[in-house]
Motif scaffolding. Structure first.
Motif, PDB file in Angstrom:
ATOM      1  N   GLY A  51      58.498   9.152  18.172  1.00 25.32           N
ATOM      2  CA  GLY A  51      58.993   9.089  19.985  1.00 25.32           C
ATOM      3  C   GLY A  51      58.457   8.180  21.040  1.00 25.32           C
ATOM      4  N   LEU A  78      58.366   4.854  22.915  1.00 24.09           N
ATOM      5  CA  LEU A  78      58.530   4.433  23.881  1.00 24.09           C
ATOM      6  C   LEU A  78      57.546   2.871  24.428  1.00 24.09           C
ATOM      7  CD1 LEU A  78      58.139   5.645  27.314  1.00 24.09           C
ATOM      8  CD2 LEU A  78      56.674   7.383  26.460  1.00 24.09           C
ATOM      9  N   SER A  87      70.217   6.421  28.099  1.00 22.88           N
ATOM     10  CA  SER A  87      68.997   6.585  27.545  1.00 22.88           C
ATOM     11  C   SER A  87      68.544   6.121  26.502  1.00 22.88           C
ATOM     12  CB  SER A  87      69.379   8.314  26.699  1.00 22.88           C
ATOM     13  OG  SER A  87      70.237   8.258  25.693  1.00 22.88           O
ATOM     14  N   ARG A  88      68.560   4.885  26.349  1.00 20.47           N
ATOM     15  CA  ARG A  88      67.546   3.941  25.256  1.00 20.47           C
ATOM     16  C   ARG A  88      67.344   4.982  24.389  1.00 20.47           C
ATOM     17  NH1 ARG A  88      68.417   1.261  29.255  1.00 20.47           N
ATOM     18  NH2 ARG A  88      67.165  -0.488  30.076  1.00 20.47           N
ATOM     19  N   LYS A 106      78.290  -4.408  29.037  1.00 18.10           N
ATOM     20  CA  LYS A 106      77.489  -4.045  30.509  1.00 18.10           C
ATOM     21  C   LYS A 106      76.020  -2.773  29.592  1.00 18.10           C
ATOM     22  CE  LYS A 106      81.548  -3.159  33.859  1.00 18.10           C
ATOM     23  NZ  LYS A 106      81.875  -2.444  34.717  1.00 18.10           N
ATOM     24  N   PRO A 112      72.730  -2.808  27.656  1.00 18.13           N
ATOM     25  CA  PRO A 112      71.815  -3.387  27.443  1.00 18.13           C
ATOM     26  C   PRO A 112      71.619  -3.795  25.909  1.00 18.13           C
ATOM     27  CG  PRO A 112      70.984  -1.472  28.328  1.00 18.13           C
ATOM     28  CD  PRO A 112      72.019  -1.457  28.602  1.00 18.13           C
ATOM     29  N   GLU A 130      72.804  -7.005  33.934  1.00 12.99           N
ATOM     30  CA  GLU A 130      73.770  -6.039  34.424  1.00 12.99           C
ATOM     31  C   GLU A 130      73.419  -5.263  33.902  1.00 12.99           C
ATOM     32  OE1 GLU A 130      78.529  -6.395  35.023  1.00 12.99           O
ATOM     33  OE2 GLU A 130      78.710  -4.833  36.054  1.00 12.99           O
ATOM     34  N   GLY A 131      72.837  -3.537  34.435  1.00 12.04           N
ATOM     35  CA  GLY A 131      73.083  -2.494  33.226  1.00 12.04           C
ATOM     36  C   GLY A 131      71.503  -2.882  32.563  1.00 12.04           C
ATOM     37  N   ASP A 132      70.249  -3.752  33.099  1.00 14.48           N
ATOM     38  CA  ASP A 132      68.883  -4.016  32.300  1.00 14.48           C
ATOM     39  C   ASP A 132      68.059  -4.071  33.850  1.00 14.48           C
ATOM     40  OD1 ASP A 132      69.408  -4.762  29.963  1.00 14.48           O
ATOM     41  OD2 ASP A 132      68.638  -6.860  30.258  1.00 14.48           O
ATOM     42  N   GLU A 133      68.325  -3.032  34.667  1.00 18.18           N
ATOM     43  CA  GLU A 133      67.409  -2.990  35.422  1.00 18.18           C
ATOM     44  C   GLU A 133      67.063  -0.799  34.891  1.00 18.18           C
ATOM     45  OE1 GLU A 133      71.074  -0.744  36.522  1.00 18.18           O
ATOM     46  OE2 GLU A 133      70.717  -3.490  36.108  1.00 18.18           O
ATOM     47  N   VAL A 134      66.038  -0.893  34.136  1.00 21.81           N
ATOM     48  CA  VAL A 134      65.272   0.496  33.833  1.00 21.81           C
ATOM     49  C   VAL A 134      65.074   1.754  35.045  1.00 21.81           C
ATOM     50  CG1 VAL A 134      64.418   1.735  32.524  1.00 21.81           C
ATOM     51  CG2 VAL A 134      64.170  -0.438  32.008  1.00 21.81           C
ATOM     52  N   VAL A 174      69.622   8.346  34.254  1.00 26.55           N
ATOM     53  CA  VAL A 174      69.699   9.344  32.505  1.00 26.55           C
ATOM     54  C   VAL A 174      68.043   9.417  31.840  1.00 26.55           C
ATOM     55  CG1 VAL A 174      70.613   9.573  30.343  1.00 26.55           C
ATOM     56  CG2 VAL A 174      72.056   8.370  32.138  1.00 26.55           C
ATOM     57  N   PRO A 175      67.498  10.130  32.036  1.00 29.28           N
ATOM     58  CA  PRO A 175      66.182  10.107  31.043  1.00 29.28           C
ATOM     59  C   PRO A 175      66.189   9.248  29.791  1.00 29.28           C
ATOM     60  CG  PRO A 175      66.825  12.665  31.603  1.00 29.28           C
ATOM     61  CD  PRO A 175      67.631  11.804  31.699  1.00 29.28           C
ATOM     62  N   ASN A 176      65.116   8.715  29.564  1.00 29.81           N
ATOM     63  CA  ASN A 176      64.803   8.035  28.797  1.00 29.81           C
ATOM     64  C   ASN A 176      64.193   9.037  27.748  1.00 29.81           C
ATOM     65  OD1 ASN A 176      62.225   7.015  26.804  1.00 29.81           O
ATOM     66  ND2 ASN A 176      63.008   5.055  27.681  1.00 29.81           N
ATOM     67  N   ALA A 177      64.656   8.838  26.471  1.00 29.05           N
ATOM     68  CA  ALA A 177      65.493  10.167  25.011  1.00 29.05           C
ATOM     69  C   ALA A 177      63.483   9.515  24.789  1.00 29.05           C
ATOM     70  CB  ALA A 177      66.514   9.753  24.473  1.00 29.05           C
ATOM     71  N   GLY A 178      63.586   8.659  24.906  1.00 28.55           N
ATOM     72  CA  GLY A 178      61.363   8.573  23.692  1.00 28.55           C
ATOM     73  C   GLY A 178      60.502   9.430  24.524  1.00 28.55           C
ATOM     74  N   ALA A 179      60.508   9.402  26.152  1.00 28.08           N
ATOM     75  CA  ALA A 179      59.644   9.344  26.268  1.00 28.08           C
ATOM     76  C   ALA A 179      59.505  11.200  26.797  1.00 28.08           C
ATOM     77  CB  ALA A 179      59.868   8.460  28.190  1.00 28.08           C
ATOM     78  N   ALA A 182      60.982  12.748  24.427  1.00 24.49           N
ATOM     79  CA  ALA A 182      60.267  13.497  23.540  1.00 24.49           C
ATOM     80  C   ALA A 182      59.343  13.981  22.843  1.00 24.49           C
ATOM     81  CB  ALA A 182      61.375  12.565  21.720  1.00 24.49           C
ATOM     82  N   LEU A 183      58.647  12.779  23.259  1.00 31.01           N
ATOM     83  CA  LEU A 183      57.617  12.600  23.374  1.00 31.01           C
ATOM     84  C   LEU A 183      56.489  13.645  23.739  1.00 31.01           C
ATOM     85  CD1 LEU A 183      54.910  11.404  22.735  1.00 31.01           C
ATOM     86  CD2 LEU A 183      54.859   9.891  24.241  1.00 31.01           C
ATOM     87  N   ARG A 185      76.633  18.025  18.286  1.00 30.85           N
ATOM     88  CA  ARG A 185      77.366  17.641  20.030  1.00 30.85           C
ATOM     89  C   ARG A 185      78.058  18.581  20.890  1.00 30.85           C
ATOM     90  NH1 ARG A 185      74.813  15.492  22.186  1.00 30.85           N
ATOM     91  NH2 ARG A 185      75.300  14.553  24.199  1.00 30.85           N
ATOM     92  N   ASP A 187      72.388  15.211  18.801  1.00 28.55           N
ATOM     93  CA  ASP A 187      73.231  14.143  17.808  1.00 28.55           C
ATOM     94  C   ASP A 187      72.902  14.438  16.683  1.00 28.55           C
ATOM     95  OD1 ASP A 187      74.410  12.329  20.282  1.00 28.55           O
ATOM     96  OD2 ASP A 187      72.037  12.489  20.868  1.00 28.55           O
TER      97      ASP A 187
END
Lengths: 366, 366
Positions: free
Chosen positions: A73, A77, A136-137, A159, A161, B20-24, B69-74, B76-77, B112, B117
DNA sequence: CTGAAAGCGCTTACAG
DNA sequence: CTGAAAGCGCTTACAG
């Protein structure tokens, strides 16, 4: 002989002692043990900066000794790379589920060889899953299986990334990496092969009509190509759909064989039909290839598992899965530079000979 | 009709514009849009602190609008929870691969439904994979498939900080959550069922002997139970192993039927045998259940796919996968409190009637 | 009921 | 060739 069990009776009175395997060792611990800074430890491990051999060795030793493994994780990040790909499978009622496993294994094994793990997504709503995992990356890219003519997942993928690769040719493959068996060439090859041996009347059994309507374009791509080729060559082709399960498909086969007693060749683009055929032939007293030549289209693994005695075009499931994931990883790691133009790779069909094709005999069967 | 394609011609001269879709969008953006602090935004979303309705609504609106949508890695950390489980499958040469798919789908779908996942791990070296995923904290827990009598993965799992559940009964299940079909009861049930109808001589076809040697204890658990029960009841039981693929298994079946012409019942603990049997019966002119009663052990999905006309004990693959993952999640989320004692759940066998069992006829077949 | 700040464990410019 | 520090995007005690 009992295996190791995980009781910790010895710790019962000492709740501050971490349980075995619970001590989280970080890069800070490694740095301390090696007597360097955390950044140096990191660089020594990633190799992104040259480190003096002596220091590097100390770091490596510390890693070994402490059993350090980077926290996934934390790494994700800071690098924005998860080293995980998502595999979006689809299991449709009217398709032959066991055949899917080969594609899945091709992808998971291929990914692992490249250092990636695979998230298997089997939920109904593929669009939703794609959106969720993308935003959610959670993954670095997507492999789509069972892509249909007008697949709703593509608009979302376009669309996102993250890049995506697919197995199955969509109506508009523009902007995606696509891998599939060449079904047009497959249809032609089936007809050509039998025509050359002297066959003049053939039966084609395709997947159920619902598969086509749902967008399984490969069904009509093969069927149309076969029909056109047959017309060119003056061969009669009875093209039909068959059920995707027994007993339906068995009945279909019997009916077709009875309806066209002078047909000498049978083409199968339907796994269930191939699985059902041996019993049908036995029941009808038809022997292959003396009375009837048969050529199918399914994976070699499928043939092996059920020991299908029919020559068939290998659907190359494992290979397609592997290629898709390789291309995906190339795109992930290449950034914007590497594989610039998107590719559509249609694997040329190859008939795996199992002795079910021969010149027709004069006498009609039945 | 072409699908949406992902060309960005309009951006061509403006390389600073994000695609498009790249703005985090982060929780900071949400907080700003809602006019609150990041912690308040976080609490509003996780619900771990009570937030005034008005503020909460503003946060929710901001999330909607920005598509946060929350960043999964962050996540998790900071939480030490990945919301991912690993599914360790094993595909062995001597087993029937298609049957595995049902277990896999049971796990992925079950996971699920609980918000997890699934990482599908198919690599050969399961021990290594387990170690890698465990120490990198990439998953919250493990589901092991195809667990054998002395499974080397268990020792590693026992030391891992993450919990694990398994499908398949190991020699020493102590300390693990185990789910399996009750193969002992299954063996008994098969014999009892036929005995009650008047059968006195039966043939049992098990999986190949290699499966047993490799640790597939379920094979002998069923076989031994059947043998003991038969002995108790005074029934003759010819117990044998069969190949896991055609044509081997077909030959095995023919040989066995010929060797025991007075046997009136056939028990199958071997998927390949079930798949091969219809052709063999046809070839021998044996009709079921008039000449021979047949009872198998395989999944209902398998039976459906191949339309096997034999009554069989459902191997409950989907159900077992689901139960394993449920228990795993309960343990993950329960921390040290919840399901304290580890469970071994053996699902009682249920025969799904497909009309292949009846009282024996007096006249010998063949 | 809410905010400012610390911390999760990495990587990676920035300085030396 | 190496170190001190900032930052990735979250969550969660600590204060108010």
């Amino acid at each position: 002989m009992p295996l190791v069990s995980n009781r910790y009776d010895s710790n019962r009175f000492d709740s501050d002692v971490a349980e075995e395997g619970d001590e989280v060792v970080t890069i800070g611990d490694v740095a301390k043990a090696a007597g360097v800074s955390r950044s140096t430890a990191s660089y020594a491990l990633t190799g992104k900066r040259s480190i003096s051999p002596a220091v590097k060795q100390r770091v490596i030793d510390a890693v070994q000794e402490l059993g350090y493994v980077p926290n996934a994780g934390a790494r994700a990040l800071s690098t924005s790379q998860t080293k995980v790909i998502a595999l979006l499978a689809r299991f449709l009622d009217d398709e032959f589920a066991p055949a899917m496993l080969q594609y899945i294994l091709g992808v998971t094994n291929g990914a692992r060889e490249l250092g990636y793990d695979t998230l298997l997504v089997s939920e109904e709503d593929g669009v939703h899953a794609l959106q969720r995992l993308s935003s959610s990356r959670q993954v670095d890219g997507f492999v789509l299986l069972n892509v249909s003519e007008e697949d709703e997942r593509l608009a979302v993928l376009g669309k996102a990334p993250q890049p995506g690769a697919m197995v199955g040719l969509p109506g508009d493959p523009d902007g995606f990496d696509v891998f599939d068996l060449d079904f047009v060439a497959s249809g032609r090859l089936m007809v050509d092969t039998l025509h050359e041996l002297g066959h003049r009347e053939l039966i084609l059994v395709s997947q159920p009509e619902d598969v086509v309507e749902r967008g399984g374009a490969y069904v009509w791509r093969l069927a149309n190509a076969a029909r056109e080729r047959a017309a060119e060559l003056g061969v009669t082709l009875h093209s039909s759909f068959g059920a995707s399960q027994q007993p339906g498909i068995g009945d279909d086969l019997k009916r077709l064989l009875d309806a066209h007693p002078s047909a000498t060749g049978l083409l199968l683009n339907n796994e269930a039909a191939a699985a059902a055929l041996p019993s049908v032939l036995l029941a009808r007293g038809i022997s292959v290839p003396v009375d009837l030549s048969v050529v199918g289209r399914y994976s070699d693994d499928f043939a092996k598992t059920f020991s299908l005695p029919f020559s068939a075009i290998d659907s190359a499931a494992d290979e397609l899965g592997r290629r898709a994931v390789r291309q995906l990883v190339a795109r992930i790691e290449g950034g914007d530079e590497a594989p610039a133009p998107h590719t559509v790779e249609l694997i040329p069909p190859v008939i795996h000979d199992r002795g079910s094709i021969a010149a027709p005999t004069k006498a009609p069967r039945g």
